[in-house]
Every structure is written in C-alpha cells, then in structure tokens.
Design a protein around this motif. Structure first.
Motif, PDB file in Angstrom:
ATOM      1  N   GLY A   1      -6.724   8.067  -6.732  1.00 40.33           N
ATOM      2  CA  GLY A   1      -6.457   6.942  -5.846  1.00 40.33           C
ATOM      3  C   GLY A   1      -4.993   6.723  -5.547  1.00 40.33           C
ATOM      4  O   GLY A   1      -4.655   5.960  -4.633  1.00 40.33           O
ATOM      5  N   ASP A   2      -4.097   7.357  -6.297  1.00 47.54           N
ATOM      6  CA  ASP A   2      -2.667   7.339  -5.969  1.00 47.54           C
ATOM      7  C   ASP A   2      -2.421   8.428  -4.924  1.00 47.54           C
ATOM      8  O   ASP A   2      -2.761   9.594  -5.141  1.00 47.54           O
ATOM      9  N   LEU A   3      -1.806   8.048  -3.821  1.00 55.64           N
ATOM     10  CA  LEU A   3      -1.702   8.946  -2.684  1.00 55.64           C
ATOM     11  C   LEU A   3      -0.247   9.222  -2.309  1.00 55.64           C
ATOM     12  O   LEU A   3       0.610   8.333  -2.386  1.00 55.64           O
TER      13      LEU A   3
ATOM     14  N   SER B   1       4.054   7.213   0.046  1.00 58.31           N
ATOM     15  CA  SER B   1       2.985   7.158  -0.951  1.00 58.31           C
ATOM     16  C   SER B   1       2.449   5.739  -1.042  1.00 58.31           C
ATOM     17  O   SER B   1       3.093   4.782  -0.602  1.00 58.31           O
TER      18      SER B   1
ATOM     19  N   ASN C   1      -4.049  13.211  -3.563  1.00 63.51           N
ATOM     20  CA  ASN C   1      -4.833  12.065  -4.035  1.00 63.51           C
ATOM     21  C   ASN C   1      -5.107  12.280  -5.511  1.00 63.51           C
ATOM     22  O   ASN C   1      -5.909  13.135  -5.891  1.00 63.51           O
TER      23      ASN C   1
ATOM     24  N   VAL D   1      -5.384   6.243   5.361  1.00 61.00           N
ATOM     25  CA  VAL D   1      -5.917   5.832   4.069  1.00 61.00           C
ATOM     26  C   VAL D   1      -6.667   4.514   4.233  1.00 61.00           C
ATOM     27  O   VAL D   1      -6.249   3.626   4.973  1.00 61.00           O
TER      28      VAL D   1
ATOM     29  N   LEU E   1      -1.793  15.927   1.809  1.00 60.26           N
ATOM     30  CA  LEU E   1      -2.182  14.648   1.222  1.00 60.26           C
ATOM     31  C   LEU E   1      -2.556  14.909  -0.224  1.00 60.26           C
ATOM     32  O   LEU E   1      -3.467  15.695  -0.506  1.00 60.26           O
TER      33      LEU E   1
ATOM     34  N   THR F   1       1.738  12.321  -9.445  1.00 63.21           N
ATOM     35  CA  THR F   1       1.577  12.465  -7.996  1.00 63.21           C
ATOM     36  C   THR F   1       2.885  12.921  -7.356  1.00 63.21           C
ATOM     37  O   THR F   1       2.905  13.812  -6.497  1.00 63.21           O
TER      38      THR F   1
ATOM     39  N   ASN G   1       5.752   7.572  -5.743  1.00 63.69           N
ATOM     40  CA  ASN G   1       4.491   7.008  -6.231  1.00 63.69           C
ATOM     41  C   ASN G   1       4.629   6.424  -7.624  1.00 63.69           C
ATOM     42  O   ASN G   1       3.872   5.530  -7.991  1.00 63.69           O
TER      43      ASN G   1
ATOM     44  N   THR H   1       1.713  11.443   1.007  1.00 61.32           N
ATOM     45  CA  THR H   1       1.504  12.236   2.209  1.00 61.32           C
ATOM     46  C   THR H   1       2.816  12.855   2.682  1.00 61.32           C
ATOM     47  O   THR H   1       3.905  12.373   2.384  1.00 61.32           O
TER      48      THR H   1
ATOM     49  N   TYR I   1      -8.295  14.852  -9.116  1.00 65.77           N
ATOM     50  CA  TYR I   1      -7.213  15.090  -8.176  1.00 65.77           C
ATOM     51  C   TYR I   1      -7.757  15.875  -6.997  1.00 65.77           C
ATOM     52  O   TYR I   1      -8.680  16.679  -7.132  1.00 65.77           O
TER      53      TYR I   1
ATOM     54  N   GLU J   1      -9.223  20.800  -5.650  1.00 62.81           N
ATOM     55  CA  GLU J   1      -9.591  19.614  -6.423  1.00 62.81           C
ATOM     56  C   GLU J   1     -10.007  19.987  -7.835  1.00 62.81           C
ATOM     57  O   GLU J   1     -10.347  21.124  -8.133  1.00 62.81           O
TER      58      GLU J   1
END
Length: 373
Positions: free
Chosen positions: A212-214, A252, A209, A230, A207, A191, A296, A216, A47, A39
């Motif tokens: 807040g944009d995800l 996403s 992140n 989520v 995952l 992302t 995304n 997987t 992120y 992160e």
C-alpha cells in the motif's frame, strides 16, 4: 552433384547452428508486453512493481532479482521478527554504548527522530514495548487489554529522547531500556530503496506498491503520457472502494488508518495504532491519512504521526510543516475529506473542487485549524 551436396551440407550446418543459437537466447531476449509486473511477498505483506518500459525477459529477471535483494536487505536490517536482524542486535546492546549501524538504519532512525520532534511525540519509534503489550508486535501475546500496572510500567520507558545518534560516525545508542520498532517507517524506506534501484537500472516509468506504500516515476503509458493513478480507499472493513482517484507524477504516497488492523474484546475495538504519549490505542474520528512526499519513508512516518494526532491536531501539524496531506474523517456513517493547502497546491483546485475535498487553513491567532474554500 558433389558441389550441390557440399552446398546443401554447409547450408544445413549453418541452419542448425542458427537454430541452436536462437533456441539458446530466445527466452532471455524475448520482448515482454508492457507493462511488466513483478510481485511477491515480504515484511508480512506484498510487493508489486509495475514497469511501463520496454523490457526483455532477461532484463525483467535481472531486475526482479535486484528488487528481492533490496527488500531482503531491509528486512534483515530492520525487522523485529528476525533474531538476526541488525535492529534486534541494537535493541539488545548494552545501554549507553555506541553501536555502529548501517547507512540505511541510521537514515531511518534520523528521519524517525525528526518526525518525533516535529510532531511533539505523536510519532515515536521507542514504542515497541507498548506495541507488544497490546498484542500487535513479535511477542505473540494473546489479544487482551493490558492491566494499568503493565501499561504504566512500559509507558514509563517510552520516549524518543532515549535514542542518541551520531550521524558523522554512523553510530547510535540507547540511554534507557527501550525497544525500537520501525514498523511504521521501514516499509516506506524499503519502497524508496526499490525505487532508487529501478532508477539505477534506467527504468523511467514505474509504480512500486509495497503493502500500500506507493512510489511512481514517469507514466503508466509512455506513448500516451498518461499518469499513474492511485485510489484512496473508503476506510471500511471488508470493502475496497476508492473514495478518491488521484494522479501521481514522480511522487510517493503512504496511507495510515485504524480500520484494517485491530482486535475486539467485549465489543470494544482496539486499533493497532498506539498513541506513544499515553500508551492507548487511538479512538478519534480520523479514519485515514494519506501523505504525499518525494520520499516514502517520510510519507510513511508522517502518516502514522498524523493518524495518532487526530484530525484537528494532525491537520494543524500538517499545515505548520507544509505537508501534502489528505484525511478522511468520520461523520456518522459518512466521510469528510479534508486536505492541507499543500495538497491543493500540488493537485490543483479543479481536482479539489470536483472531488468535494475541503482545504484546511491555519488560524494565525490561535494556531487551530479551520476549513475553508
């Protein structure tokens, strides 16, 4: 005795060499407990990358460096807060002259123009001057309501038709003095870039992140094959509580809402989401839009477009475009959850019914939306 001493000396020397070797590689070869989390901060947000694959410290360090490279590349290309950004050079280029651009920037411009056309202008990347005017951009203006004259002058320049693209030669040009702002889609593109990098590194379960944009891939627990999950937040100030918890499997999601970023003047709240068609902050009852999509960047752009359009017009667009969408709409002090047919098809009727989510359907006669079972 001499033979024993020679043996002990050789054994001791071998042991020293072994210990030195172990000491030299112990940190990078050390296996990490799963999941591994990386992160940091970028684009004025955070992120976090969570990987369920088995990794060593050295592998994790290498992946973290690659993630930072991808994010910094997008920032240098698409930021409106960096004078050296590729986008800022494009915004300052002479009108009418074709400018060579990077693959990533051309791709984001192309997606943006496609969403703009499909949403009848509810999404428009030439909105930058209006965003600045309303104190949400890099101009660092005081938080105040602009005059009608200022608003009309900037609104007259806005319009996605002022951007021409040549996808073959990777060039673009501005035909009017518009300020292109990609803040509603660049984070989604970043992302995608991070996810593509992880794929290239052979990471199968992750995952991403990004503010807040995800995105997987695979499982959060590969042995148990449990899905990433989520939470769709209740759109309220100062509270982080999930209204819905949804499983994500190699897809996403981007969420847009008017409840986090705003300013107030004389008791009136002004949302950071500006309608490019009239230059005003949105004021309708649609509080949150989540779009689920393989890309995304597309999810990010569409989430903004549907937020601008509002719940009725936005859901009509979502149904027409077969978008996988979940909306939270204000009803007094409560929230109504409304989703598109594509959402029900993706997540299944059992989840929809257990979560008390209404499914919208298109009326064939007039194109309006209605909710049904």
């Amino acid at each position: 005795m001499m033979r024993e001493k020679r043996f002990l000396w050789r054994y001791g020397l071998w042991l020293v060499v072994l210990l030195i070797g172990l000491a030299g590689c112990s940190e990078t070869d050390r296996p990490l407990e799963s999941p591994v989390k990386l992160e940091g901060n970028i684009f004025g947000t955070f992120y976090q990358v969570t990987m369920a694959d088995r990794l060593t410290q050295g592998e994790a360090d290498e992946i973290e460096a690659g993630i930072k490279t991808e994010l910094e590349s997008v920032d240098k290309s698409m930021s409106t807060y960096r004078d050296d950004a590729e986008l800022m050079a494009f915004n300052q280029a002479p009108l009418g002259e074709w400018q060579p651009l990077s693959d990533g920037l051309i791709d984001v411009l192309a997606i943006s123009q496609s969403i703009a056309e499909a949403s009848d202008g509810a999404f428009d990347i030439t909105i930058g001057d209006l965003v600045n005017l309303w104190s949400f951009g890099p101009e660092a203006r005081p938080e105040e309501v602009p005059s009608d004259q200022e608003l009309n002058e900037r609104l007259a320049r806005v319009g996605y038709d002022a951007i021409d693209l040549d996808l073959q030669s990777l060039e673009a040009r501005r035909t009017r003095d518009v300020f292109v702002d990609l803040s509603a889609i660049a984070k989604g593109h970043a992302t995608d870039r991070v996810a593509a990098y992880l794929d290239q590194q052979g990471i199968e379960n992750y995952l991403v992140n990004l503010g807040g944009d995800l995105m997987t891939r695979g499982y959060r627990d590969e042995d148990e094959q449990t899905a990433w999950r989520v939470g769709i937040e209740v759109p309220e100030d100062g509270e982080q509580r999930a209204q819905h918890v949804l499983p994500l499997d190699s897809i996403s999601v981007a969420t847009s809402g008017d409840y986090r970023h705003y300013f107030e003047v004389d008791g009136q709240r002004y949302s950071h989401t500006i309608d490019p068609r009239n230059g005003q902050p949105i004021t309708h009852d649609l509080a949150s839009v989540s779009v689920f999509h393989p890309s995304n960047a597309w999810a990010d752009g569409w989430a903004t477009a549907l937020t601008v359009a509002g719940d009725e017009e936005g859901m009509a667009i979502a149904v027409e475009q077969n978008l996988n969408v979940l909306m939270l709409v204000r009803e007094g002090d409560e929230w109504q959850s409304v989703a598109s047919p594509a959402f029900a098809e993706h997540f299944g009727e059992e989840l929809v019914e257990s979560s008390a989510i209404e499914i919208a359907s298109a009326r064939a006669d007039d194109g309006e939306t209605a909710t049904g079972d």
